[in-house]
Write an enzyme that holds these catalytic residues in place. Structure first.
Site, PDB file in Angstrom:
ATOM      1  N   ASP A   1      -3.780   3.397   4.976  1.00  0.00           N
ATOM      2  CA  ASP A   1      -3.309   2.135   4.404  1.00  0.00           C
ATOM      3  C   ASP A   1      -2.658   2.357   3.042  1.00  0.00           C
ATOM      4  OD1 ASP A   1      -2.799  -0.545   4.136  1.00  0.00           O
ATOM      5  OD2 ASP A   1      -4.821  -1.089   3.528  1.00  0.00           O
TER       6      ASP A   1
ATOM      7  N   ASP B   1       2.951  -1.809   5.195  1.00  0.00           N
ATOM      8  CA  ASP B   1       1.582  -2.251   4.932  1.00  0.00           C
ATOM      9  C   ASP B   1       1.193  -3.303   5.945  1.00  0.00           C
ATOM     10  OD1 ASP B   1      -0.883  -2.807   3.843  1.00  0.00           O
ATOM     11  OD2 ASP B   1      -0.101  -3.955   2.164  1.00  0.00           O
TER      12      ASP B   1
ATOM     13  N   HIS C   1      -4.630  -1.494   9.637  1.00  0.00           N
ATOM     14  CA  HIS C   1      -4.779  -2.931   9.882  1.00  0.00           C
ATOM     15  C   HIS C   1      -3.496  -3.534  10.432  1.00  0.00           C
ATOM     16  CE1 HIS C   1      -2.776  -4.477   6.127  1.00  0.00           C
ATOM     17  NE2 HIS C   1      -3.298  -3.425   5.542  1.00  0.00           N
TER      18      HIS C   1
ATOM     19  N   HIS D   1       3.720  -5.615  -0.333  1.00  0.00           N
ATOM     20  CA  HIS D   1       3.534  -7.072  -0.381  1.00  0.00           C
ATOM     21  C   HIS D   1       4.800  -7.824  -0.785  1.00  0.00           C
ATOM     22  CE1 HIS D   1      -1.142  -6.731  -0.984  1.00  0.00           C
ATOM     23  NE2 HIS D   1      -0.700  -6.100   0.111  1.00  0.00           N
TER      24      HIS D   1
ATOM     25  N   GLU E   1      -7.338  -7.683   6.976  1.00  0.00           N
ATOM     26  CA  GLU E   1      -7.625  -6.756   5.880  1.00  0.00           C
ATOM     27  C   GLU E   1      -7.144  -7.321   4.559  1.00  0.00           C
ATOM     28  OE1 GLU E   1      -6.683  -3.754   2.845  1.00  0.00           O
ATOM     29  OE2 GLU E   1      -5.293  -5.064   3.912  1.00  0.00           O
ATOM     30  N   GLU E   2      -5.992  -7.986   4.580  1.00  0.00           N
ATOM     31  CA  GLU E   2      -5.393  -8.444   3.328  1.00  0.00           C
ATOM     32  C   GLU E   2      -6.243  -9.487   2.604  1.00  0.00           C
ATOM     33  OE1 GLU E   2      -3.171  -6.946   1.975  1.00  0.00           O
ATOM     34  OE2 GLU E   2      -1.791  -6.065   3.418  1.00  0.00           O
TER      35      GLU E   2
END
Length: 472
Positions: free
Chosen positions: A364, A302, A290, A434, A336-337
């Protein structure tokens, strides 16, 4: 990476598939497993050529350098942001210039949330300015903030037992980190559970395997019929400190200010490119990652790494002049998140062709040195994938694990399509996940070379075999 329910089961035991019996039960093929093993073994030279080009040849470090150029130029790419749409347009041009086929953008609608200014200050028992990151989709506080006493709990069960104490307070969760799939439920559901017992806000210990005073953001979900309260993640260190203070009987007061806002859905795109199959062009092996990220760090790990080794897989195959029998399709997902929003709309658009998808792949979980491949599918398909992974003996990445799911490919797996994801160092991954630490510094170009080689070999061989992977 979001909502990935990961369960490590370990090395798969050898299947008791007889080489004298047909592997396909529906009479589509009467080939024996021994014949299929011999077909896969015939790809040894091709696999070696891919590995040599990716790891030792002219393409070494290419995926790392391509990714660094994008994230250094654009930065983080949150859903609904201009930076995400700039990245999509850059990638569209990159894929065209790389000579890939059928490069196009598929429009989708995606959520748009912005955190705004935010702060949390402990006022009692001492003044302490805390590092926080608001959670995706959270509402903000009033302009003057919320000032309230704190209730510290370690689980949802403790919150229920102490429900009468929670009303009018800020609930702080100091849940222990067990694994991501277990612990992330506190981030996702923490605000709802706190609101049910009358809390004014919730602060959640970051879902991280390691911390150097770094908050980790992510999506959270509200529930119909439950009041919406502001929610953010705090550092492991602050959560543990407040837990110790509470155990001593200290009164803890926090002032929380959050300028978070939700906006109308924004226009975006899934980015698609292909190497069109030579014999069965309507059949597809999908490789993906993503392109969106959270709004902290660079979104390099990520999931910039996963997106770029997926691009690199097609580049390696093209550079070697290979064209598999089936179409190799690269998809760079958007949003995606927020729970696979772009991928779900892709599935709705293409689900009529579900029978033509041989394998769906998503990277991922980082692009460090791979431990192996996670796979979900029939026993027969797993036996084939195990043979394909033997071709990666030169880089010592041959293991096949359970749980090949991924947020963006789960829709296809639930429809019966075999699925695969790359597995590597999850402790390291969730240390940066994140957070502001998700930058190019977290990545290693040599490890990305190996990850790209694995991705390219698996996708090419499965796409070029005479038959699709068998389903349950």
């Amino acid at each position: 990476m979001e909502f990935l329910l990961f369960t490590f089961v370990g090395v798969v035991h050898l299947l008791s598939l007889s080489s004298e019996k047909p592997i396909y039960k529906n009479d589509i093929s009467r080939r024996t497993f021994q014949e299929i093993k011999e077909e896969i073994a015939s790809y040894g030279d091709v696999a070696k050529a891919i590995i040599d080009l990716a790891v030792y040849g002219k393409a070494q470090n290419r995926s790392y350098e391509r990714l660094a150029l994008l994230v250094d130029t654009v930065g983080p790419r949150p859903s609904g942001s201009r930076s995400l749409e700039k990245a999509i347009q850059i990638m569209y041009q990159n894929l065209r210039e790389d000579g890939l086929e059928n490069v196009h953008l598929e429009p989708v609608k995606i959520p748009h949330w912005e955190r705004g200014e935010e702060s949390a200050v402990m006022l009692e028992p001492r003044i302490h300015r805390m590092a926080i990151l608001g959670l995706g989709s959270s509402i903000g506080t009033p302009p003057e903030g919320i000032t309230a006493e704190v209730l510290v709990v370690t689980s949802f069960e403790e919150l229920q037992r102490r429900a009468p104490e929670a009303r009018g307070k800020i609930v702080v969760y100091n849940q222990p980190y067990v694994n991501y799939s277990t612990t992330v439920q506190y981030r996702v559901q923490g605000a709802v559970e706190a609101a049910k017992v009358g809390a004014l806000a919730s602060l959640i210990r970051s879902v991280a395997s390691f911390s150097i005073y770094s908050p980790h953001t992510g999506i959270q979900e509200y529930q119909d019929g439950v009041p919406k309260i502001p929610t953010a993640c705090i550092t492991v260190e602050d959560a543990e400190m407040m837990s110790r203070m509470a155990s001593r009987g200290n009164r803890i007061v926090i002032q929380l200010k959050m300028g978070a806002k939700n906006y109308p859905d924004a226009d975006s795109f899934n980015t698609v490119a292909e190497i069109i199959g030579s014999k069965y062009p309507e059949q597809v092996v999908l490789v993906s990652g993503h392109l969106d990220s959270w709004d902290v760090g660079q979104g390099a790990m990520d999931d910039g790494g996963g997106a770029f080794i997926s691009w690199e897989a097609l580049s390696l195959i093209k550079d070697l002049g290979l064209r598999p029998k089936r179409t190799l399709r690269l998809v760079l997902w958007t949003a995606e998140e927020q729970g696979g929003v772009g991928a779900f709309q892709y599935y709705l658009l293409h689900q009529a062709n579900v029978s033509n998808y041989s394998l769906v792949m998503e990277s991922d979980l980082g692009t460090f040195l791979p431990s192996g491949l996670q796979f979900t599918g029939s026993d027969e398909a797993r036996a084939i994938v195990e043979e394909v992974m033997r071709l990666l003996q030169p880089v010592n990445v041959t293991r096949v694990f359970r749980a090949g799911e991924g947020t963006d490919i789960n829709f296809w797996i639930q429809a019966g399509v075999p699925g695969a994801s790359l597995l590597d160092d999850l402790y390291r991954y969730f240390s940066f996940h994140h957070s502001d630490g998700d930058t190019m510094t977290a990545l290693d170009p040599k490890q990305m070379n190996v990850a790209a080689a694995v991705w390219a070999v698996v996708s090419y061989v499965i796409a070029d075999m005479e038959e699709m992977l068998p389903r349950s």
